[in-house]
Every structure is written in structure tokens, then in C-alpha cells.
Scaffold this motif. Structure first.
Motif, PDB file in Angstrom:
ATOM      1  N   VAL A 161       0.867  -1.388  -0.126  1.00 51.81           N
ATOM      2  CA  VAL A 161      -0.046   0.125  -0.061  1.00 51.81           C
ATOM      3  C   VAL A 161       0.970   1.332   0.077  1.00 51.81           C
ATOM      4  O   VAL A 161       0.540   2.414  -0.897  1.00 51.81           O
ATOM      5  CB  VAL A 161      -0.980   0.216   1.146  1.00 51.81           C
ATOM      6  CG1 VAL A 161      -1.737   1.366   1.335  1.00 51.81           C
ATOM      7  CG2 VAL A 161      -2.021  -1.071   1.052  1.00 51.81           C
ATOM      8  N   CYS A 162       1.977   1.349   0.903  1.00 51.42           N
ATOM      9  CA  CYS A 162       2.965   2.449   0.957  1.00 51.42           C
ATOM     10  C   CYS A 162       3.450   2.565  -0.442  1.00 51.42           C
ATOM     11  O   CYS A 162       3.681   3.620  -0.930  1.00 51.42           O
ATOM     12  CB  CYS A 162       3.653   2.175   2.126  1.00 51.42           C
ATOM     13  SG  CYS A 162       3.245   2.388   3.638  1.00 51.42           S
ATOM     14  N   TRP A 163       4.097   1.583  -1.093  1.00 52.74           N
ATOM     15  CA  TRP A 163       4.669   1.866  -2.349  1.00 52.74           C
ATOM     16  C   TRP A 163       3.731   2.231  -3.471  1.00 52.74           C
ATOM     17  O   TRP A 163       4.170   2.901  -4.336  1.00 52.74           O
ATOM     18  CB  TRP A 163       5.269   0.438  -2.682  1.00 52.74           C
ATOM     19  CG  TRP A 163       6.713   0.138  -2.158  1.00 52.74           C
ATOM     20  CD1 TRP A 163       7.111  -0.664  -1.139  1.00 52.74           C
ATOM     21  CD2 TRP A 163       7.916   0.903  -2.404  1.00 52.74           C
ATOM     22  NE1 TRP A 163       8.511  -0.620  -1.153  1.00 52.74           N
ATOM     23  CE2 TRP A 163       8.830   0.536  -1.790  1.00 52.74           C
ATOM     24  CE3 TRP A 163       8.166   1.935  -3.199  1.00 52.74           C
ATOM     25  CZ2 TRP A 163      10.117   0.817  -1.617  1.00 52.74           C
ATOM     26  CZ3 TRP A 163       9.356   2.535  -3.144  1.00 52.74           C
ATOM     27  CH2 TRP A 163      10.393   1.965  -2.451  1.00 52.74           C
ATOM     28  N   TRP A 164       2.560   1.771  -3.520  1.00 53.09           N
ATOM     29  CA  TRP A 164       1.590   2.114  -4.341  1.00 53.09           C
ATOM     30  C   TRP A 164       0.992   3.700  -4.014  1.00 53.09           C
ATOM     31  O   TRP A 164       0.937   4.558  -5.054  1.00 53.09           O
ATOM     32  CB  TRP A 164       0.238   1.355  -4.430  1.00 53.09           C
ATOM     33  CG  TRP A 164      -0.487   1.634  -5.681  1.00 53.09           C
ATOM     34  CD1 TRP A 164      -1.675   2.344  -5.573  1.00 53.09           C
ATOM     35  CD2 TRP A 164      -0.479   1.711  -6.679  1.00 53.09           C
ATOM     36  NE1 TRP A 164      -2.479   2.583  -6.755  1.00 53.09           N
ATOM     37  CE2 TRP A 164      -1.483   2.284  -7.503  1.00 53.09           C
ATOM     38  CE3 TRP A 164       0.836   1.038  -7.441  1.00 53.09           C
ATOM     39  CZ2 TRP A 164      -1.463   2.156  -9.014  1.00 53.09           C
ATOM     40  CZ3 TRP A 164       0.593   1.125  -9.025  1.00 53.09           C
ATOM     41  CH2 TRP A 164      -0.528   1.637  -9.842  1.00 53.09           C
ATOM     42  N   GLU A 165       1.145   4.094  -2.718  1.00 59.77           N
ATOM     43  CA  GLU A 165       0.882   5.394  -2.615  1.00 59.77           C
ATOM     44  C   GLU A 165       1.818   6.407  -3.118  1.00 59.77           C
ATOM     45  O   GLU A 165       1.607   7.339  -3.804  1.00 59.77           O
ATOM     46  CB  GLU A 165       0.721   5.715  -1.229  1.00 59.77           C
ATOM     47  CG  GLU A 165      -0.463   5.171  -0.705  1.00 59.77           C
ATOM     48  CD  GLU A 165      -1.727   5.949  -1.099  1.00 59.77           C
ATOM     49  OE1 GLU A 165      -1.808   6.960  -1.154  1.00 59.77           O
ATOM     50  OE2 GLU A 165      -2.936   5.306  -1.277  1.00 59.77           O
ATOM     51  N   LEU A 166       3.032   5.904  -3.185  1.00 61.18           N
ATOM     52  CA  LEU A 166       4.187   6.790  -3.587  1.00 61.18           C
ATOM     53  C   LEU A 166       4.263   6.696  -4.928  1.00 61.18           C
ATOM     54  O   LEU A 166       4.708   7.733  -5.670  1.00 61.18           O
ATOM     55  CB  LEU A 166       5.658   6.076  -3.206  1.00 61.18           C
ATOM     56  CG  LEU A 166       6.025   6.053  -1.748  1.00 61.18           C
ATOM     57  CD1 LEU A 166       7.142   5.560  -1.026  1.00 61.18           C
ATOM     58  CD2 LEU A 166       6.160   7.588  -1.173  1.00 61.18           C
ATOM     59  N   ILE A 167       3.989   5.675  -5.694  1.00 64.51           N
ATOM     60  CA  ILE A 167       3.724   5.761  -7.076  1.00 64.51           C
ATOM     61  C   ILE A 167       2.487   6.746  -7.573  1.00 64.51           C
ATOM     62  O   ILE A 167       2.712   7.257  -8.522  1.00 64.51           O
ATOM     63  CB  ILE A 167       3.440   4.357  -7.559  1.00 64.51           C
ATOM     64  CG1 ILE A 167       4.712   3.270  -7.585  1.00 64.51           C
ATOM     65  CG2 ILE A 167       2.877   4.481  -9.180  1.00 64.51           C
ATOM     66  CD1 ILE A 167       4.424   1.878  -7.743  1.00 64.51           C
ATOM     67  N   GLU A 168       1.647   6.741  -6.723  1.00 65.61           N
ATOM     68  CA  GLU A 168       0.500   7.509  -7.116  1.00 65.61           C
ATOM     69  C   GLU A 168       0.916   9.124  -6.889  1.00 65.61           C
ATOM     70  O   GLU A 168       0.413  10.120  -7.652  1.00 65.61           O
ATOM     71  CB  GLU A 168      -0.713   7.316  -6.195  1.00 65.61           C
ATOM     72  CG  GLU A 168      -1.573   6.262  -6.708  1.00 65.61           C
ATOM     73  CD  GLU A 168      -2.824   5.827  -5.818  1.00 65.61           C
ATOM     74  OE1 GLU A 168      -3.940   5.895  -6.754  1.00 65.61           O
ATOM     75  OE2 GLU A 168      -2.802   5.754  -4.786  1.00 65.61           O
ATOM     76  N   ILE A 169       2.091   9.362  -5.945  1.00 66.79           N
ATOM     77  CA  ILE A 169       2.240  10.762  -5.857  1.00 66.79           C
ATOM     78  C   ILE A 169       2.816  11.037  -7.050  1.00 66.79           C
ATOM     79  O   ILE A 169       2.991  12.417  -7.556  1.00 66.79           O
ATOM     80  CB  ILE A 169       3.245  10.885  -4.566  1.00 66.79           C
ATOM     81  CG1 ILE A 169       2.504  10.826  -3.291  1.00 66.79           C
ATOM     82  CG2 ILE A 169       4.119  11.898  -4.555  1.00 66.79           C
ATOM     83  CD1 ILE A 169       3.255  10.592  -1.972  1.00 66.79           C
ATOM     84  N   ALA A 170       3.645  10.306  -7.567  1.00 67.73           N
ATOM     85  CA  ALA A 170       4.582  10.549  -8.790  1.00 67.73           C
ATOM     86  C   ALA A 170       3.640  10.702 -10.167  1.00 67.73           C
ATOM     87  O   ALA A 170       3.629  11.622 -10.807  1.00 67.73           O
ATOM     88  CB  ALA A 170       5.507   9.350  -9.070  1.00 67.73           C
ATOM     89  N   LEU A 171       2.536   9.967  -9.898  1.00 63.92           N
ATOM     90  CA  LEU A 171       1.499  10.161 -11.178  1.00 63.92           C
ATOM     91  C   LEU A 171       0.608  11.674 -10.936  1.00 63.92           C
ATOM     92  O   LEU A 171       0.055  12.093 -11.697  1.00 63.92           O
ATOM     93  CB  LEU A 171       0.471   8.989 -11.107  1.00 63.92           C
ATOM     94  CG  LEU A 171       1.090   7.647 -11.544  1.00 63.92           C
ATOM     95  CD1 LEU A 171       0.121   6.557 -11.477  1.00 63.92           C
ATOM     96  CD2 LEU A 171       1.558   7.792 -12.924  1.00 63.92           C
TER      97      LEU A 171
END
Length: 171
Positions: free
Chosen positions: A36-46
Motif C-alpha cells: 500500500v505504501c509503495w503504491w501511494e508513492l507511485i500515485e504521488i509521482a502520477l
């Protein structure tokens, strides 16, 4: 003597044993929180590419709150797991109805990102639910009996007998 009276000797003592690892259910919660944390970081980049300047700071701030709370779950903070479960549940409840209403005529990036976000958070909630022992009594929660004895009753008759001196008899 102090430990005999208060029965601190019965409490489980923390140990630093490298052979004792995480339980499989605890490992699943840790891995799913990291996902979940990694996906949230990817979403920050998006978000840098798809969000306007007015809402960018708010969006990044909310995502960082979720990341920090998820890392606290990984580090076994006492209050972090219920808070992270609440954040994941509210996020999934907000995203899931919007996914059903998406028209697939436009680009698929936003629905795919939202779907993956929803799936990762529901996966964490499933792992947290499975690893939860549940129940309100010590027998239901798999608590060691010595800990349950020490917490349930502060007055132990055997301890009271050791603190009182027998009366002196005059012969």
C-alpha cells in the motif's frame, strides 16, 4: 521480594531472539502494508502529471499521511494498525463506487490506478482481519495466562499474605 508481591515475575519479558520471526499472518500484514505504501508513492509521482497546482499539495499531503501510517504499521506501532485500517477502509469505500461509474471510452490510466489502489487497500484489510485474534477475553485473544492473571486482579490473596506480618504473641 518486590516481584513476589506484585507478581512482575509472571509477566512476559521481551527478548531479542533472532530465531523468533514474524508469524505468517503478521508477515502478510507487513507485506501488504508495504505494498500500500509503495503504491501511494507511485500515485504521488502520477499526481504531478494529472493534478492541477491548486490541489497538488493537498493530494500529496494526504498520500504522505497514509504512507507514514503504513510505515508505522510495519514498525508495530501500537495505534497505527487501527488508524491505517480506518484510512484504507475509507479510501476503498470512496473509490469503489466511483469505479463502477467509470465510462471506459476515455484513457484507461485513471481507472486502472484507482482499481489497483482499491485492490491493495482491500488486500491489506483482508490480511489485517485474518491476523486479528479477535475476542474480548484473554482466552479469546491468545494471551499468556500469567499476563492475564497480573492484569485482571490487582489484589492477589497470596500477595496480601506475604505483606502482612503475623501478630506477635506475648507468652
Amino acid at each position: 521480594m518486590f516481584s513476589e508481591r506484585t507478581r512482575h515475575g509472571d509477566l512476559p519479558q521481551p527478548t531479542l531472539d533472532a530465531r523468533r520471526g514474524l508469524e505468517p499472518s503478521g508477515f502478510a500484514v507487513t507485506i501488504s502494508a508495504l505494498v500500500v505504501c509503495w503504491w501511494e508513492l507511485i500515485e504521488i509521482a502520477l499526481d504531478f502529471t494529472s493534478t492541477d497546482d491548486a490541489t497538488l499539495a493537498t493530494t500529496i499531503g494526504t498520500r504522505l499521511i497514509v504512507v507514514v501510517c503504513g510505515l508505522a504499521v510495519v514498525l508495530d506501532s501500537r495505534i497505527a494498525r487501527p488508524v491505517f485500517c480506518f484510512l484504507c477502509a475509507m479510501s476503498a469505500l470512496a473509490i469503489a463506487p466511483a469505479l463502477a461509474a467509470v465510462h471506459l471510452t476515455g484513457p484507461l490510466l485513471q481507472p486502472a490506478v484507482a482499481f489497483i489502489d482499491c485492490v491493495t487497500k482491500i488486500g491489506f484489510l483482508a490480511c489485517a482481519h485474518i491476523s486479528c485474534k479477535g475476542g474480548h477475553s484473554p482466552a479469546d485473544r491468545n494471551v499468556p495466562p500469567a499476563f492475564a492473571r497480573a492484569v485482571v486482579s490487582p489484589r492477589i490473596p497470596a500477595a496480601d499474605a506475604t505483606t502482612h506480618q503475623p501478630p506477635l504473641r506475648a507468652d
